[in-house]
Design an enzyme around this catalytic site. Structure first.
Site, PDB file in Angstrom:
ATOM      1  CG  PHE A  37       3.124   9.253  -2.985  1.00  0.00           C
ATOM      2  CD1 PHE A  37       2.777  10.244  -4.342  1.00  0.00           C
ATOM      3  CD2 PHE A  37       1.867   8.609  -2.953  1.00  0.00           C
ATOM      4  CE1 PHE A  37       1.860   9.770  -5.348  1.00  0.00           C
ATOM      5  CE2 PHE A  37       0.825   8.144  -4.222  1.00  0.00           C
ATOM      6  CZ  PHE A  37       1.033   8.668  -5.056  1.00  0.00           C
ATOM      7  CE  LYS A  72       4.679   8.236   8.258  1.00  0.00           C
ATOM      8  NZ  LYS A  72       5.366   8.038   7.074  1.00  0.00           N
ATOM      9  CD  GLU A  98       5.910   5.504   3.571  1.00  0.00           C
ATOM     10  OE1 GLU A  98       6.134   6.874   4.017  1.00  0.00           O
ATOM     11  OE2 GLU A  98       5.968   4.110   3.673  1.00  0.00           O
ATOM     12  NE  ARG A  99       4.729   5.862  -1.738  1.00  0.00           N
ATOM     13  CZ  ARG A  99       3.350   5.434  -1.210  1.00  0.00           C
ATOM     14  NH1 ARG A  99       2.950   4.952  -3.022  1.00  0.00           N
ATOM     15  NH2 ARG A  99       2.755   6.125  -1.353  1.00  0.00           N
ATOM     16  CB  SER A 154      -5.043   4.610   1.068  1.00  0.00           C
ATOM     17  OG  SER A 154      -4.140   3.868   1.527  1.00  0.00           O
ATOM     18  CB  CYS A 178      -7.774  13.106  -2.797  1.00  0.00           C
ATOM     19  SG  CYS A 178      -7.711  14.974  -2.875  1.00  0.00           S
ATOM     20  CD  GLU A 237      -8.059   6.736  -4.483  1.00  0.00           C
ATOM     21  OE1 GLU A 237      -7.394   6.130  -3.203  1.00  0.00           O
ATOM     22  OE2 GLU A 237      -8.070   8.190  -4.508  1.00  0.00           O
TER      23      GLU A 237
HETATM   24  P1  NAD Z   1      -1.223   6.026   2.198  1.00  0.00           P
HETATM   25  O1  NAD Z   1      -2.792   5.514   2.796  1.00  0.00           O
HETATM   26  O2  NAD Z   1      -0.668   4.742   1.620  1.00  0.00           O
HETATM   27  O3  NAD Z   1      -0.461   6.473   2.723  1.00  0.00           O
HETATM   28  C1  NAD Z   1      -0.938   7.946   3.439  1.00  0.00           C
HETATM   29  C2  NAD Z   1       0.368   8.321   5.109  1.00  0.00           C
HETATM   30  O4  NAD Z   1       0.402   6.951   6.302  1.00  0.00           O
HETATM   31  C3  NAD Z   1       1.946   7.662   4.650  1.00  0.00           C
HETATM   32  O5  NAD Z   1       2.904   8.403   5.504  1.00  0.00           O
HETATM   33  C4  NAD Z   1       2.269   6.264   5.161  1.00  0.00           C
HETATM   34  O6  NAD Z   1       3.569   6.049   5.437  1.00  0.00           O
HETATM   35  C5  NAD Z   1       1.351   6.261   6.233  1.00  0.00           C
HETATM   36  N1  NAD Z   1       1.088   4.639   6.210  1.00  0.00           N
HETATM   37  C6  NAD Z   1       0.982   3.907   5.243  1.00  0.00           C
HETATM   38  N2  NAD Z   1       1.003   2.930   5.454  1.00  0.00           N
HETATM   39  C7  NAD Z   1       0.362   2.557   6.619  1.00  0.00           C
HETATM   40  C8  NAD Z   1      -0.128   1.445   6.929  1.00  0.00           C
HETATM   41  N3  NAD Z   1      -0.800  -0.050   7.370  1.00  0.00           N
HETATM   42  N4  NAD Z   1      -0.251   1.609   8.824  1.00  0.00           N
HETATM   43  C9  NAD Z   1      -0.616   3.006   9.311  1.00  0.00           C
HETATM   44  N5  NAD Z   1       0.326   4.386   8.060  1.00  0.00           N
HETATM   45  C10 NAD Z   1       0.552   4.101   7.286  1.00  0.00           C
HETATM   46  O7  NAD Z   1      -1.243   6.996   0.604  1.00  0.00           O
HETATM   47  P2  NAD Z   1      -0.651   7.475  -0.205  1.00  0.00           P
HETATM   48  O8  NAD Z   1      -0.232   5.760  -1.277  1.00  0.00           O
HETATM   49  O9  NAD Z   1       0.653   8.186   0.736  1.00  0.00           O
HETATM   50  O10 NAD Z   1      -1.429   8.436  -0.937  1.00  0.00           O
HETATM   51  C11 NAD Z   1      -2.415   8.632  -1.753  1.00  0.00           C
HETATM   52  C12 NAD Z   1      -3.942   8.174  -1.049  1.00  0.00           C
HETATM   53  O11 NAD Z   1      -4.313   9.190  -0.152  1.00  0.00           O
HETATM   54  C13 NAD Z   1      -4.803   8.160  -1.826  1.00  0.00           C
HETATM   55  O12 NAD Z   1      -5.773   7.411  -1.648  1.00  0.00           O
HETATM   56  C14 NAD Z   1      -5.579   9.501  -1.846  1.00  0.00           C
HETATM   57  O13 NAD Z   1      -6.968   9.435  -2.189  1.00  0.00           O
HETATM   58  C15 NAD Z   1      -5.687  10.039  -0.592  1.00  0.00           C
HETATM   59  N6  NAD Z   1      -5.613  11.695  -0.510  1.00  0.00           N
HETATM   60  C16 NAD Z   1      -6.150  11.957  -0.094  1.00  0.00           C
HETATM   61  C17 NAD Z   1      -6.874  13.578   0.246  1.00  0.00           C
HETATM   62  C18 NAD Z   1      -8.244  13.979   0.619  1.00  0.00           C
HETATM   63  O14 NAD Z   1      -7.617  15.616   1.158  1.00  0.00           O
HETATM   64  N7  NAD Z   1      -9.024  13.778   0.855  1.00  0.00           N
HETATM   65  C19 NAD Z   1      -5.723  14.318  -0.537  1.00  0.00           C
HETATM   66  C20 NAD Z   1      -4.865  13.459  -0.991  1.00  0.00           C
HETATM   67  C21 NAD Z   1      -4.551  12.073  -0.994  1.00  0.00           C
END
Ligand code: NAD
Length: 501
Positions: free
Chosen positions: A150, A174, A177-178, A227, A282, A384
């Site tokens: 998101f 994909k 969803e937020r 994450s 991140c 984090e």
């Molecule tokens: P998230 O992991 O909750 O969601 C990321 C994606 O995975 C979304 O599209 C979500 O729908 C999907 N998802 C969520 N839970 C899932 C599950 N149990 N099974 C399968 N798919 C699932 O992350 P977020 O809250 O949207 O984003 C924040 C995180 O992203 C932070 O940890 C941040 O550090 C990380 N991030 C990392 C980078 C990088 O380059 N390393 C860049 C941006 C964000």
């Protein structure tokens, strides 16, 4: 009336067959602003087969034709920056200025993707033996699945997708969803840029669609950002289904400040890089690690007024430095992390728990919060925290500062502020982080360098941005070729294993 957001398959809006929907909120106000269709496996199947067929036709277009679309897309994203920034701000909560910043970095990725012929062209060696020439060629992998977080509704997915599209793949994205609406706007721009229908598809949803993508035999590669627990799951499941997977995950970025540093500059850098976007980056600086007691005391004195001067408000308030966090649930998680840090014995220097934003009482706001005397045993060091809560971990020496930085499970970015080249060199050699800043608080590299963390901040060998992206989205073939020489005698049968024959 609440808007409904559909999938986008073969250039058409498509409500899908899943029947499930989810709410999309405006974090600045707490209002539900849209219902999002969640896809099911049948919807995904349609998107994948569309992407496969359209992608094959797209790949057969010349490099020049594909580049022309990418150039046009760049122009359109620039021309639509204000519109995109408004869409991002409304669903994410980040300020318009911040949203424009992320769009700018997304544009960099498109610009680099315009170079795709240069980064995908192969090697050639003539007459390696017996009139044989050998060359390598890169061909698109096929269908690429993009799963995005998101916190950067445009920059992150575009950083992944731009090169994947440019080299000739079909895409199924994909979005989080937020924050689904920026994706829909990007689809409109792709269409206007002349990207053929079906090359680029969006299927909305949650874990059901992600699992479907990871298992789908029609998807060759998965790019994920999110994450660490989810990213690790995606890497393991995706690779077990024989896909190449690049998974970029969480960060807890340390900023080491040496006694010789420009402390005023370091303090400003910590506040900007620490609290920008309500710390939902991140690459945000999470922990300040001053070296020596005097450095810690002086830095603390310098950062407090700067943090207290930050203004929190809705995304469209031009005076706001940062906005709400993404959701009510996220706000609760961050508040719990604050309470836990208090219980664990960290010294609360600034408390942002009770902030009120007039006229936006239901928004998900948390004020900037600072703890001092955080130790490596505390959850505030280990976890984090995706909200405006930052900590100071004091180090008695440079050795200890490096040890503190390397102790963490994440290694996305790490930063040092110093005037001494020797310390900077030691830091960049010894610290286990993928992106290092020297007097630069957010070392997010420009689009023509590779991006990616180390340790549990990345799973898989590839990088986002940069030349690695072109390698990830293409398959390598090496061709040995000999053309019949009319003057040569017929080739005799030989069973010898001779490379020069
Ligand atoms: P998230 O992991 O909750 O969601 C990321 C994606 O995975 C979304 O599209 C979500 O729908 C999907 N998802 C969520 N839970 C899932 C599950 N149990 N099974 C399968 N798919 C699932 O992350 P977020 O809250 O949207 O984003 C924040 C995180 O992203 C932070 O940890 C941040 O550090 C990380 N991030 C990392 C980078 C990088 O380059 N390393 C860049 C941006 C964000």
């Amino acid at each position: 009336m609440t808007q409904t957001i559909s999938h986008y398959i073969n250039g058409e809006l498509d409500a899908g067959s899943g029947g499930r929907t989810g709410a999309v909120f405006n974090p600045s106000t707490g209002e539900e602003i849209a219902r999002l269709h969640y896809g099911d496996r049948a919807t995904l199947d349609r998107a994948v087969s569309t992407a496969a067929q359209a992608g094959q036709r797209w790949a057969r277009q010349s490099h020049a034709a594909r580049q022309a679309v990418m150039f046009k897309l760049r122009e359109l994203v620039i021309a639509n920056t204000d519109r995109l920034a408004e869409i991002i701000g409304r669903e994410h909560g980040k300020t318009i200025l911040d949203a424009k910043g992320e769009i700018g970095r997304g544009i960099e990725a498109i610009e680099f993707a315009c170079n795709e012929p240069h980064v995908t062209k192969g090697e050639y060696a003539t007459n390696v033996g017996g009139d044989i020439d050998v060359f390598s060629m890169r061909v698109p992998v096929g269908v690429v699945g993009i799963i995005s977080p998101f916190n950067f509704p445009i920059m992150v997915p575009v950083a992944m997708m731009a090169m994947a599209i440019a080299v000739g793949n079909g895409i199924v994205w994909k979005p989080s969803e937020r924050v689904p609406s920026a994706a829909m706007e990007f689809a409109r721009l792709c269409e206007e840029a002349g990207l053929p229908k079906g090359v680029f598809n969006i299927v909305h949803g949650d874990k059901e669609i992600v699992d479907g993508m990871l298992e789908h035999p029609g998807i060759a590669a998965i790019s994920f950002v999110g994450s660490t627990p989810v990213g690790e799951y995606i890497y393991r499941k995706g690779t077990s289904h024989n896909k190449r997977v690049a998974s970029f995950t969480g960060g807890k970025n340390h900023m080491v400040v040496m006694p010789d540093a420009d402390l005023e500059a370091a303090a400003s850098a910590f506040v900007s890089a620490g609290f920008g976007s309500a710390s939902q980056r991140c690459m945000a600086v999470s922990l300040l690690v001053p070296v020596g007691q005097a450095t810690a005391e002086r830095l603390r004195e310098l950062v407090i007024p700067k943090i207290n001067a930050l203004k929190i408000g809705p995304y469209n308030d031009p005076a706001a430095d940062f906005g709400a966090v993404i959701s009510a649930q996220s706000k609760q998680t961050v508040l719990r992390a604050i309470d836990e840090a208090v219980k664990a014995g960290a010294e609360m220097v600034i408390d942002g728990r009770d902030i009120k934003v007039a006229g936006h009482e239901n928004g998900y706001y948390i004020g900037p919060t600072l703890f001092d005397h955080v130790t490596t045993e505390m959850e505030l060091y280990k976890q984090e925290v995706f909200g405006p809560v930052r900590g100071i971990v004091r180090a008695a020496s440079f050795d200890e500062a490096i040890a503190i930085t390397n102790l963490h499970e994440f290694g996305n970015g790490a930063v040092i502020f110093t005037r001494d080249g020797k310390s900077a060199h030691r830091f960049m050699s010894e610290v286990e982080a993928g992106m290092i800043g020297v007097n630069v608080p957010v070392p997010l590299p420009v689009g023509y360098f590779n991006f990616g963390g180390l340790r549990r901040s990345k799973f898989g060998e590839s990088h986002m941005f940069g030349p690695d992206a072109a390698r990830f989205y293409t398959k390598l073939k090496t061709v040995s070729q000999r053309w019949p020489n009319p003057d040569q005698q017929a080739m005799p049968v030989s069973l010898a294993f001779d490379a020069s024959a």
